[in-house]
Design a protein around this motif. Structure first.
Motif, short mmCIF file in Angstrom:
data_model
loop_
_atom_site.label_atom_id
_atom_site.label_comp_id
_atom_site.label_asym_id
_atom_site.label_seq_id
_atom_site.Cartn_x
_atom_site.Cartn_y
_atom_site.Cartn_z
N TYR A 85 0.83 -1.20 0.00
CA TYR A 85 0.00 0.00 0.00
C TYR A 85 0.87 1.25 0.00
O TYR A 85 2.02 1.21 0.42
CB TYR A 85 -0.89 0.06 1.26
CG TYR A 85 -1.90 -1.04 1.37
CD1 TYR A 85 -3.02 -1.06 0.55
CD2 TYR A 85 -1.74 -2.06 2.30
CE1 TYR A 85 -3.96 -2.07 0.66
CE2 TYR A 85 -2.68 -3.07 2.41
CZ TYR A 85 -3.79 -3.07 1.59
OH TYR A 85 -4.72 -4.06 1.69
N SER A 86 0.26 2.36 -0.41
CA SER A 86 0.91 3.65 -0.19
C SER A 86 0.74 3.97 1.30
O SER A 86 -0.08 3.34 1.99
CB SER A 86 0.24 4.75 -1.02
OG SER A 86 -1.06 5.03 -0.53
N LEU A 87 1.48 4.92 1.79
CA LEU A 87 1.36 5.29 3.20
C LEU A 87 -0.06 5.76 3.51
O LEU A 87 -0.65 5.37 4.52
CB LEU A 87 2.38 6.37 3.58
CG LEU A 87 2.36 6.83 5.03
CD1 LEU A 87 2.56 5.67 6.00
CD2 LEU A 87 3.43 7.89 5.26
N ASN A 88 -0.64 6.56 2.63
CA ASN A 88 -2.00 7.05 2.84
C ASN A 88 -3.00 5.89 2.87
O ASN A 88 -3.85 5.83 3.77
CB ASN A 88 -2.39 8.05 1.74
CG ASN A 88 -3.71 8.71 2.02
OD1 ASN A 88 -3.82 9.48 2.97
ND2 ASN A 88 -4.70 8.43 1.21
N ILE A 109 -5.35 4.85 6.15
CA ILE A 109 -6.81 4.80 6.05
C ILE A 109 -7.31 3.39 6.34
O ILE A 109 -8.26 3.19 7.10
CB ILE A 109 -7.29 5.26 4.66
CG1 ILE A 109 -6.90 6.72 4.40
CG2 ILE A 109 -8.79 5.05 4.48
CD1 ILE A 109 -7.46 7.72 5.38
N LYS A 110 -6.67 2.38 5.75
CA LYS A 110 -7.07 0.98 5.98
C LYS A 110 -6.94 0.63 7.46
O LYS A 110 -7.81 -0.02 8.03
CB LYS A 110 -6.22 0.05 5.12
CG LYS A 110 -6.66 -1.38 5.16
CD LYS A 110 -6.00 -2.17 4.04
CE LYS A 110 -6.45 -3.60 3.99
NZ LYS A 110 -7.87 -3.78 3.75
N SER A 111 -5.86 1.07 8.09
CA SER A 111 -5.65 0.78 9.51
C SER A 111 -6.74 1.42 10.37
O SER A 111 -7.26 0.79 11.30
CB SER A 111 -4.28 1.29 9.95
OG SER A 111 -3.26 0.64 9.23
N GLU A 164 -13.82 -0.88 12.78
CA GLU A 164 -14.60 -2.11 12.68
C GLU A 164 -14.41 -3.00 13.91
O GLU A 164 -15.38 -3.54 14.45
CB GLU A 164 -14.20 -2.88 11.41
CG GLU A 164 -15.10 -4.04 11.11
CD GLU A 164 -14.74 -4.71 9.79
OE1 GLU A 164 -14.75 -5.95 9.75
OE2 GLU A 164 -14.44 -3.99 8.82
N ARG A 165 -13.16 -3.15 14.36
CA ARG A 165 -12.90 -3.96 15.56
C ARG A 165 -13.60 -3.36 16.77
O ARG A 165 -14.20 -4.09 17.57
CB ARG A 165 -11.40 -4.05 15.83
CG ARG A 165 -10.68 -5.06 14.98
CD ARG A 165 -9.29 -5.38 15.50
NE ARG A 165 -8.50 -4.21 15.85
CZ ARG A 165 -7.67 -3.57 15.02
NH1 ARG A 165 -7.53 -3.98 13.77
NH2 ARG A 165 -6.98 -2.53 15.43
#
Length: 73
Positions: A45-48, A52-54, A60-61
């Motif tokens: 992934y890109s850093l951005n 965002i995914k993190s 969600e968790r």
């Protein structure tokens, strides 16, 4: 005089980004950016995208955690 900065293409991109994205400015301790960039690259992934995914996964968790709490009687 009313001088416009940038090319028309740059102005169009900036206008689009302003209308479609919110800007966030997270601050990280010195040296952590390199760690985050390496982890993002390793994950493909890109850093951005990685940030965002993190964040989305954490939300969600947390939501699942709150929904799994046993009702109090």
């Amino acid at each position: 005089m009313d001088e416009k900065k940038g090319t028309p293409a740059t102005r169009a991109k900036n206008k689009y980004n302003a209308a479609n994205y919110d800007r966030l400015y997270p601050y990280a301790p010195k040296g952590r950016k390199e760690v985050y960039e390496a982890a993002a690259t390793k994950a493909g992934y890109s850093l951005n995208e990685y940030i965002i995914k993190s964040i989305e996964e954490k939300i969600e968790r947390d939501e699942n955690k709150c929904n799994k709490k046993e009702p109090q009687e």
